[in-house]
Design a protein around this motif. Structure first.
Motif, PDB file in Angstrom:
ATOM      1  N   CYS A 186      -5.316   5.854 -12.934  1.00 53.64           N
ATOM      2  CA  CYS A 186      -6.378   4.937 -13.346  1.00 53.64           C
ATOM      3  C   CYS A 186      -6.611   3.852 -12.308  1.00 53.64           C
ATOM      4  O   CYS A 186      -7.705   3.283 -12.231  1.00 53.64           O
ATOM      5  CB  CYS A 186      -6.035   4.312 -14.702  1.00 53.64           C
ATOM      6  SG  CYS A 186      -4.537   3.283 -14.699  1.00 53.64           S
ATOM      7  N   LEU A 187      -5.602   3.571 -11.463  1.00 56.84           N
ATOM      8  CA  LEU A 187      -5.754   2.516 -10.458  1.00 56.84           C
ATOM      9  C   LEU A 187      -6.840   2.840  -9.442  1.00 56.84           C
ATOM     10  O   LEU A 187      -7.391   1.932  -8.815  1.00 56.84           O
ATOM     11  CB  LEU A 187      -4.429   2.292  -9.728  1.00 56.84           C
ATOM     12  CG  LEU A 187      -3.309   1.609 -10.519  1.00 56.84           C
ATOM     13  CD1 LEU A 187      -2.066   1.476  -9.661  1.00 56.84           C
ATOM     14  CD2 LEU A 187      -3.750   0.250 -11.045  1.00 56.84           C
ATOM     15  N   SER A 188      -7.135   4.127  -9.258  1.00 58.96           N
ATOM     16  CA  SER A 188      -8.151   4.512  -8.277  1.00 58.96           C
ATOM     17  C   SER A 188      -9.528   3.955  -8.621  1.00 58.96           C
ATOM     18  O   SER A 188     -10.405   3.897  -7.762  1.00 58.96           O
ATOM     19  CB  SER A 188      -8.221   6.038  -8.162  1.00 58.96           C
ATOM     20  OG  SER A 188      -8.584   6.621  -9.399  1.00 58.96           O
ATOM     21  N   HIS A 189      -9.715   3.531  -9.870  1.00 57.76           N
ATOM     22  CA  HIS A 189     -11.006   2.981 -10.286  1.00 57.76           C
ATOM     23  C   HIS A 189     -11.085   1.463 -10.117  1.00 57.76           C
ATOM     24  O   HIS A 189     -12.123   0.865 -10.406  1.00 57.76           O
ATOM     25  CB  HIS A 189     -11.271   3.323 -11.757  1.00 57.76           C
ATOM     26  CG  HIS A 189     -11.246   4.786 -12.060  1.00 57.76           C
ATOM     27  ND1 HIS A 189     -12.190   5.668 -11.565  1.00 57.76           N
ATOM     28  CD2 HIS A 189     -10.369   5.537 -12.779  1.00 57.76           C
ATOM     29  CE1 HIS A 189     -11.902   6.894 -11.986  1.00 57.76           C
ATOM     30  NE2 HIS A 189     -10.811   6.837 -12.717  1.00 57.76           N
ATOM     31  N   PHE A 190      -9.987   0.841  -9.634  1.00 61.52           N
ATOM     32  CA  PHE A 190      -9.938  -0.620  -9.592  1.00 61.52           C
ATOM     33  C   PHE A 190      -9.519  -1.148  -8.220  1.00 61.52           C
ATOM     34  O   PHE A 190      -9.011  -2.246  -8.097  1.00 61.52           O
ATOM     35  CB  PHE A 190      -8.963  -1.143 -10.659  1.00 61.52           C
ATOM     36  CG  PHE A 190      -9.315  -0.727 -12.057  1.00 61.52           C
ATOM     37  CD1 PHE A 190     -10.335  -1.339 -12.747  1.00 61.52           C
ATOM     38  CD2 PHE A 190      -8.615   0.305 -12.687  1.00 61.52           C
ATOM     39  CE1 PHE A 190     -10.663  -0.969 -14.039  1.00 61.52           C
ATOM     40  CE2 PHE A 190      -8.927   0.690 -13.978  1.00 61.52           C
ATOM     41  CZ  PHE A 190      -9.961   0.057 -14.661  1.00 61.52           C
ATOM     42  N   PHE A 191      -9.751  -0.359  -7.171  1.00 61.89           N
ATOM     43  CA  PHE A 191      -9.290  -0.686  -5.817  1.00 61.89           C
ATOM     44  C   PHE A 191     -10.289  -1.605  -5.113  1.00 61.89           C
ATOM     45  O   PHE A 191     -11.481  -1.319  -5.058  1.00 61.89           O
ATOM     46  CB  PHE A 191      -9.117   0.613  -5.034  1.00 61.89           C
ATOM     47  CG  PHE A 191      -8.674   0.446  -3.616  1.00 61.89           C
ATOM     48  CD1 PHE A 191      -7.520  -0.241  -3.310  1.00 61.89           C
ATOM     49  CD2 PHE A 191      -9.413   1.003  -2.570  1.00 61.89           C
ATOM     50  CE1 PHE A 191      -7.099  -0.377  -1.986  1.00 61.89           C
ATOM     51  CE2 PHE A 191      -9.003   0.880  -1.261  1.00 61.89           C
ATOM     52  CZ  PHE A 191      -7.845   0.186  -0.970  1.00 61.89           C
ATOM     53  N   TYR A 192      -9.776  -2.708  -4.543  1.00 64.75           N
ATOM     54  CA  TYR A 192     -10.628  -3.669  -3.843  1.00 64.75           C
ATOM     55  C   TYR A 192     -10.267  -3.808  -2.366  1.00 64.75           C
ATOM     56  O   TYR A 192     -10.683  -4.748  -1.709  1.00 64.75           O
ATOM     57  CB  TYR A 192     -10.566  -5.037  -4.526  1.00 64.75           C
ATOM     58  CG  TYR A 192     -11.467  -5.111  -5.747  1.00 64.75           C
ATOM     59  CD1 TYR A 192     -12.699  -5.763  -5.706  1.00 64.75           C
ATOM     60  CD2 TYR A 192     -11.108  -4.488  -6.937  1.00 64.75           C
ATOM     61  CE1 TYR A 192     -13.523  -5.817  -6.811  1.00 64.75           C
ATOM     62  CE2 TYR A 192     -11.936  -4.529  -8.060  1.00 64.75           C
ATOM     63  CZ  TYR A 192     -13.138  -5.190  -7.978  1.00 64.75           C
ATOM     64  OH  TYR A 192     -13.971  -5.235  -9.077  1.00 64.75           O
ATOM     65  N   PHE A 201       0.830  -1.204   0.000  1.00 64.92           N
ATOM     66  CA  PHE A 201       0.000   0.000   0.000  1.00 64.92           C
ATOM     67  C   PHE A 201       0.862   1.250   0.000  1.00 64.92           C
ATOM     68  O   PHE A 201       1.839   1.372   0.733  1.00 64.92           O
ATOM     69  CB  PHE A 201      -0.908   0.014   1.227  1.00 64.92           C
ATOM     70  CG  PHE A 201      -1.567   1.348   1.457  1.00 64.92           C
ATOM     71  CD1 PHE A 201      -2.560   1.801   0.601  1.00 64.92           C
ATOM     72  CD2 PHE A 201      -1.166   2.166   2.506  1.00 64.92           C
ATOM     73  CE1 PHE A 201      -3.147   3.043   0.792  1.00 64.92           C
ATOM     74  CE2 PHE A 201      -1.749   3.398   2.709  1.00 64.92           C
ATOM     75  CZ  PHE A 201      -2.748   3.836   1.848  1.00 64.92           C
ATOM     76  N   ASP A 202       0.453   2.189  -0.851  1.00 63.37           N
ATOM     77  CA  ASP A 202       1.110   3.494  -0.934  1.00 63.37           C
ATOM     78  C   ASP A 202       0.058   4.480  -1.417  1.00 63.37           C
ATOM     79  O   ASP A 202      -0.579   4.242  -2.442  1.00 63.37           O
ATOM     80  CB  ASP A 202       2.275   3.438  -1.923  1.00 63.37           C
ATOM     81  CG  ASP A 202       3.126   4.711  -1.884  1.00 63.37           C
ATOM     82  OD1 ASP A 202       2.555   5.809  -1.687  1.00 63.37           O
ATOM     83  OD2 ASP A 202       4.346   4.611  -2.056  1.00 63.37           O
ATOM     84  N   PRO A 203      -0.151   5.578  -0.696  1.00 67.98           N
ATOM     85  CA  PRO A 203      -1.165   6.553  -1.125  1.00 67.98           C
ATOM     86  C   PRO A 203      -0.961   7.057  -2.541  1.00 67.98           C
ATOM     87  O   PRO A 203      -1.914   7.470  -3.202  1.00 67.98           O
ATOM     88  CB  PRO A 203      -1.017   7.688  -0.097  1.00 67.98           C
ATOM     89  CG  PRO A 203      -0.443   7.027   1.112  1.00 67.98           C
ATOM     90  CD  PRO A 203       0.478   5.966   0.592  1.00 67.98           C
ATOM     91  N   THR A 204       0.285   7.008  -3.043  1.00 66.12           N
ATOM     92  CA  THR A 204       0.523   7.490  -4.401  1.00 66.12           C
ATOM     93  C   THR A 204      -0.127   6.603  -5.458  1.00 66.12           C
ATOM     94  O   THR A 204      -0.247   7.011  -6.619  1.00 66.12           O
ATOM     95  CB  THR A 204       2.036   7.592  -4.685  1.00 66.12           C
ATOM     96  OG1 THR A 204       2.636   6.294  -4.548  1.00 66.12           O
ATOM     97  CG2 THR A 204       2.706   8.554  -3.716  1.00 66.12           C
ATOM     98  N   LEU A 205      -0.543   5.392  -5.060  1.00 62.71           N
ATOM     99  CA  LEU A 205      -1.289   4.546  -5.997  1.00 62.71           C
ATOM    100  C   LEU A 205      -2.569   5.235  -6.457  1.00 62.71           C
ATOM    101  O   LEU A 205      -3.064   4.978  -7.552  1.00 62.71           O
ATOM    102  CB  LEU A 205      -1.648   3.209  -5.340  1.00 62.71           C
ATOM    103  CG  LEU A 205      -0.525   2.208  -5.087  1.00 62.71           C
ATOM    104  CD1 LEU A 205      -1.050   1.063  -4.218  1.00 62.71           C
ATOM    105  CD2 LEU A 205       0.031   1.670  -6.399  1.00 62.71           C
ATOM    106  N   PHE A 206      -3.085   6.103  -5.586  1.00 64.12           N
ATOM    107  CA  PHE A 206      -4.378   6.723  -5.849  1.00 64.12           C
ATOM    108  C   PHE A 206      -4.238   8.235  -6.058  1.00 64.12           C
ATOM    109  O   PHE A 206      -5.159   8.988  -5.776  1.00 64.12           O
ATOM    110  CB  PHE A 206      -5.332   6.435  -4.687  1.00 64.12           C
ATOM    111  CG  PHE A 206      -5.334   4.982  -4.297  1.00 64.12           C
ATOM    112  CD1 PHE A 206      -5.997   4.048  -5.054  1.00 64.12           C
ATOM    113  CD2 PHE A 206      -4.630   4.552  -3.174  1.00 64.12           C
ATOM    114  CE1 PHE A 206      -5.986   2.709  -4.710  1.00 64.12           C
ATOM    115  CE2 PHE A 206      -4.620   3.211  -2.821  1.00 64.12           C
ATOM    116  CZ  PHE A 206      -5.301   2.282  -3.598  1.00 64.12           C
ATOM    117  N   LYS A 207      -3.076   8.649  -6.550  1.00 63.88           N
ATOM    118  CA  LYS A 207      -2.867  10.064  -6.817  1.00 63.88           C
ATOM    119  C   LYS A 207      -3.837  10.537  -7.899  1.00 63.88           C
ATOM    120  O   LYS A 207      -4.440   9.737  -8.622  1.00 63.88           O
ATOM    121  CB  LYS A 207      -1.430  10.314  -7.253  1.00 63.88           C
ATOM    122  CG  LYS A 207      -1.043   9.602  -8.542  1.00 63.88           C
ATOM    123  CD  LYS A 207       0.426   9.816  -8.860  1.00 63.88           C
ATOM    124  CE  LYS A 207       0.810   9.073 -10.140  1.00 63.88           C
ATOM    125  NZ  LYS A 207       2.230   9.246 -10.464  1.00 63.88           N
TER     126      LYS A 207
END
Length: 319
Positions: A26-32, A16-22
């Motif tokens: 596009c990853l912010s739309h695929f978070f589970y 986990f890293d908050p920058t994944l969802f900067k």
């Protein structure tokens, strides 16, 4: 790495890293969701091939795990070994690989479809065991795609000191800890001192009542989801898991994991324990063989005091 081809389902498991969802990621739309791996936190995502190719080319992390599902995704389940004291592991851990034995058991487990029939599915795929597929695996955790019926009872098949979590059917938004909540927790921590009124209130916690209401106390009655539906402003949330377990002869303890959303809240709870339940030894132990209601009461006092202090509780003067 070559570009990934379009697939029925792609899985990404990465630290986990908050920058994944900067912003604009596009990853912010695929978070589970985020899940524990020992003392670390891993994020599970199901990106499409275009998004994953972009992320791999720009910010690929060496520790990330990418997997293409060989079968249609069913119910995703995260299974993990709980963090426990090493001495307890040495006393109770069998010689064989617990996770391997668990997966072998899944391969032969019968799935009850209804009251009059049952189904057992087997195949020879080395990555799947009939009614399940392993999408991520390490000695401490695994991500499985399992039959929906099996997912409802998979916790009963897990080895000792392991737990399971069902992943959502649809992606969810990542909601960081709001800066205002962190600031409020910092203020509470800075001004924290013994309050005789709060001490009197939490001192009235009844062990017999704890025995009667244990499912409500730990949140196992499923009522916690109502807060999200009501759009409540949640400043402090405290995980309540395996509070009363204790190895006979060990001191009563309060286990604080490395990550509770904010280090400030971790320190706040630790300080609260020192003030209101000094008999507890604060550590990173979360599983016990015995069941100790005195320990449970001490931890409940810490939780209740934390909530009262954070909420700014004041007792009204009697007129």
């Amino acid at each position: 790495m070559n570009a990934l081809k379009a697939a029925a389902a792609l899985l990404l498991v990465t630290p986990f890293d908050p920058t994944l969802f900067k912003e604009n990621s596009c990853l912010s739309h695929f978070f589970y969701g985020n899940y524990q791996h020992g003392s670390n936190t891993l994020s599970v995502l199901r990106p499409d091939s275009d998004c994953l190719n972009t992320w791999v080319s720009e910010t690929f992390a060496p520790s990330a795990h990418i997997r293409e599902a060989l079968k249609p995704i069913q119910q995703l389940v995260w299974v993990q070994e709980e963090v426990i004291d090493q001495s307890l592991k040495e006393k109770t851990r069998p010689v064989n690989d617990e996770l391997e034995a668990f997966l072998e058991n899944l391969s032969t487990h019968e799935i009850i479809i209804d009251s009059e029939s049952s189904q057992k599915v087997m195949d020879g795929n080395p990555h799947s065991g009939g009614c399940y597929e392993v999408l991520y695996r390490s000695p401490k955790a695994a991500l499985l795609s399992v039959d929906h019926a099996l997912a409802m009872t998979i916790d009963t098949l897990l080895p000792r000191f392991w737990k399971s979590t069902l992943l959502p059917d649809e992606p969810m938004p990542f909601i960081p800890v709001p800066a205002t909540s962190v600031k409020h927790a910092e203020q509470v921590l800075a001004n924290l001192k013994f309050d005789p009124v709060i001490a009197s209130i939490i001192g009235n916690i009844s062990i017999p009542q704890l025995n009667n209401d244990i499912r409500f106390l730990t949140g196992e009655d499923g009522k916690s989801g109502e807060l999200r539906e009501a759009n409540a402003n949640i400043t402090v949330m405290i995980q309540a898991d395996m509070l009363a377990y204790r190895e006979p002869g060990e001191p009563r303890q309060l286990g604080l994991p490395d990550i509770i959303g904010s280090p400030i809240v971790t320190q706040l709870v630790a300080n609260m324990s020192a003030i209101y339940s000094p008999e507890l030894r604060v550590g990173d132990l979360s599983e016990r063989v015995g069941y100790d209601f005195v320990q449970l009461k001490s931890i409940a006092k810490v939780q209740f005091a934390t909530l009262l202090h954070t909420a700014g509780y004041k007792l009204l003067d009697e007129e």
